[in-house]
Design a protein around this motif. Structure first.
Motif, mmCIF file in Angstrom:
data_model
loop_
_atom_site.group_PDB
_atom_site.id
_atom_site.type_symbol
_atom_site.label_atom_id
_atom_site.label_comp_id
_atom_site.label_asym_id
_atom_site.label_seq_id
_atom_site.Cartn_x
_atom_site.Cartn_y
_atom_site.Cartn_z
ATOM 1 N N PHE A 61 -33.264 -34.361 13.781
ATOM 2 C CA PHE A 61 -34.466 -35.187 13.849
ATOM 3 C C PHE A 61 -35.674 -34.354 14.242
ATOM 4 O O PHE A 61 -36.755 -34.486 13.647
ATOM 5 C CB PHE A 61 -34.259 -36.333 14.845
ATOM 6 C CG PHE A 61 -35.492 -37.151 15.085
ATOM 7 C CD1 PHE A 61 -35.893 -38.090 14.168
ATOM 8 C CD2 PHE A 61 -36.247 -36.962 16.232
ATOM 9 C CE1 PHE A 61 -37.036 -38.845 14.382
ATOM 10 C CE2 PHE A 61 -37.391 -37.705 16.459
ATOM 11 C CZ PHE A 61 -37.781 -38.649 15.534
ATOM 12 N N LEU A 62 -35.521 -33.488 15.233
ATOM 13 C CA LEU A 62 -36.646 -32.654 15.674
ATOM 14 C C LEU A 62 -37.069 -31.662 14.595
ATOM 15 O O LEU A 62 -38.266 -31.416 14.411
ATOM 16 C CB LEU A 62 -36.279 -31.933 16.971
ATOM 17 C CG LEU A 62 -36.113 -32.834 18.198
ATOM 18 C CD1 LEU A 62 -35.624 -32.031 19.389
ATOM 19 C CD2 LEU A 62 -37.414 -33.544 18.513
ATOM 20 N N VAL A 63 -36.124 -31.096 13.873
ATOM 21 C CA VAL A 63 -36.458 -30.159 12.794
ATOM 22 C C VAL A 63 -37.224 -30.881 11.686
ATOM 23 O O VAL A 63 -38.259 -30.381 11.212
ATOM 24 C CB VAL A 63 -35.180 -29.491 12.240
ATOM 25 C CG1 VAL A 63 -35.454 -28.769 10.934
ATOM 26 C CG2 VAL A 63 -34.615 -28.529 13.268
ATOM 27 N N ILE A 64 -36.753 -32.040 11.276
ATOM 28 C CA ILE A 64 -37.443 -32.792 10.220
ATOM 29 C C ILE A 64 -38.832 -33.208 10.689
ATOM 30 O O ILE A 64 -39.812 -33.097 9.938
ATOM 31 C CB ILE A 64 -36.602 -34.017 9.796
ATOM 32 C CG1 ILE A 64 -35.337 -33.553 9.086
ATOM 33 C CG2 ILE A 64 -37.404 -34.948 8.891
ATOM 34 C CD1 ILE A 64 -34.346 -34.665 8.808
ATOM 35 N N THR A 65 -38.954 -33.679 11.929
ATOM 36 C CA THR A 65 -40.250 -34.067 12.467
ATOM 37 C C THR A 65 -41.202 -32.882 12.497
ATOM 38 O O THR A 65 -42.370 -33.001 12.118
ATOM 39 C CB THR A 65 -40.085 -34.650 13.885
ATOM 40 O OG1 THR A 65 -39.184 -35.752 13.826
ATOM 41 C CG2 THR A 65 -41.409 -35.108 14.446
ATOM 42 N N GLY A 66 -40.715 -31.737 12.936
ATOM 43 C CA GLY A 66 -41.557 -30.534 12.973
ATOM 44 C C GLY A 66 -42.011 -30.114 11.584
ATOM 45 O O GLY A 66 -43.182 -29.757 11.391
ATOM 46 N N LEU A 67 -41.106 -30.151 10.618
ATOM 47 C CA LEU A 67 -41.487 -29.792 9.252
ATOM 48 C C LEU A 67 -42.538 -30.743 8.687
ATOM 49 O O LEU A 67 -43.491 -30.316 8.036
ATOM 50 C CB LEU A 67 -40.251 -29.773 8.346
ATOM 51 C CG LEU A 67 -39.302 -28.595 8.540
ATOM 52 C CD1 LEU A 67 -38.039 -28.807 7.725
ATOM 53 C CD2 LEU A 67 -39.995 -27.304 8.143
ATOM 54 N N VAL A 68 -42.377 -32.026 8.929
ATOM 55 C CA VAL A 68 -43.353 -32.998 8.445
ATOM 56 C C VAL A 68 -44.704 -32.764 9.107
ATOM 57 O O VAL A 68 -45.748 -32.789 8.446
ATOM 58 C CB VAL A 68 -42.858 -34.439 8.693
ATOM 59 C CG1 VAL A 68 -43.960 -35.458 8.470
ATOM 60 C CG2 VAL A 68 -41.681 -34.744 7.792
ATOM 61 N N MET A 69 -44.715 -32.497 10.397
ATOM 62 C CA MET A 69 -45.979 -32.275 11.100
ATOM 63 C C MET A 69 -46.670 -31.009 10.627
ATOM 64 O O MET A 69 -47.881 -30.987 10.438
ATOM 65 C CB MET A 69 -45.735 -32.240 12.612
ATOM 66 C CG MET A 69 -45.387 -33.576 13.200
ATOM 67 S SD MET A 69 -44.930 -33.518 14.935
ATOM 68 C CE MET A 69 -46.393 -32.848 15.666
ATOM 69 N N VAL A 70 -45.912 -29.950 10.424
ATOM 70 C CA VAL A 70 -46.502 -28.681 10.006
ATOM 71 C C VAL A 70 -47.009 -28.763 8.569
ATOM 72 O O VAL A 70 -48.105 -28.281 8.250
ATOM 73 C CB VAL A 70 -45.477 -27.537 10.167
ATOM 74 C CG1 VAL A 70 -45.922 -26.283 9.446
ATOM 75 C CG2 VAL A 70 -45.238 -27.264 11.637
ATOM 76 N N LEU A 71 -46.221 -29.372 7.692
ATOM 77 C CA LEU A 71 -46.576 -29.394 6.283
ATOM 78 C C LEU A 71 -47.619 -30.450 5.923
ATOM 79 O O LEU A 71 -48.145 -30.428 4.820
ATOM 80 C CB LEU A 71 -45.323 -29.599 5.436
ATOM 81 C CG LEU A 71 -44.297 -28.468 5.523
ATOM 82 C CD1 LEU A 71 -43.054 -28.812 4.737
ATOM 83 C CD2 LEU A 71 -44.904 -27.162 5.041
#
Length: 90
Positions: A61-71
């Protein structure tokens, strides 16, 4: 007892009996008998179970959230710009 109370009691008894019948039919009666080709592996330890079912979903969940926020940073992506403008008053 009145007829209405008797009817409600019969209905409740029928629902309870039907529910119990369904629960008994779906119970794992033959779970202790091994079938052909059934070869269970070794069990998981407590640490492995917590890692697999608690830590791994949280990390994912944290990895997906981070990717969405960065991208999806607003300034970098032209397609994400705010295009909703208020109408000019007359």
């Amino acid at each position: 007892m009145s007829n209405k109370v008797n009817k409600n009691a019969m209905r409740a008894g029928a629902i309870t009996a039907g529910t119990m019948l369904m629960l008994l039919m779906s119970s794992p009666a033959f779970a202790l008998t091994r079938d052909d080709g059934d070869d269970p592996g070794p069990g998981l330890s407590v640490i492995q179970t917590l890692g697999l079912y608690v830590a791994a979903p949280i990390v994912l969940f944290l990895v997906i959230t981070g990717l969405v926020m960065v991208l999806s940073r607003k300034g970098d992506n032209a397609h994400m710009q705010d295009t909703h403008y208020a109408k000019a008053s007359r």
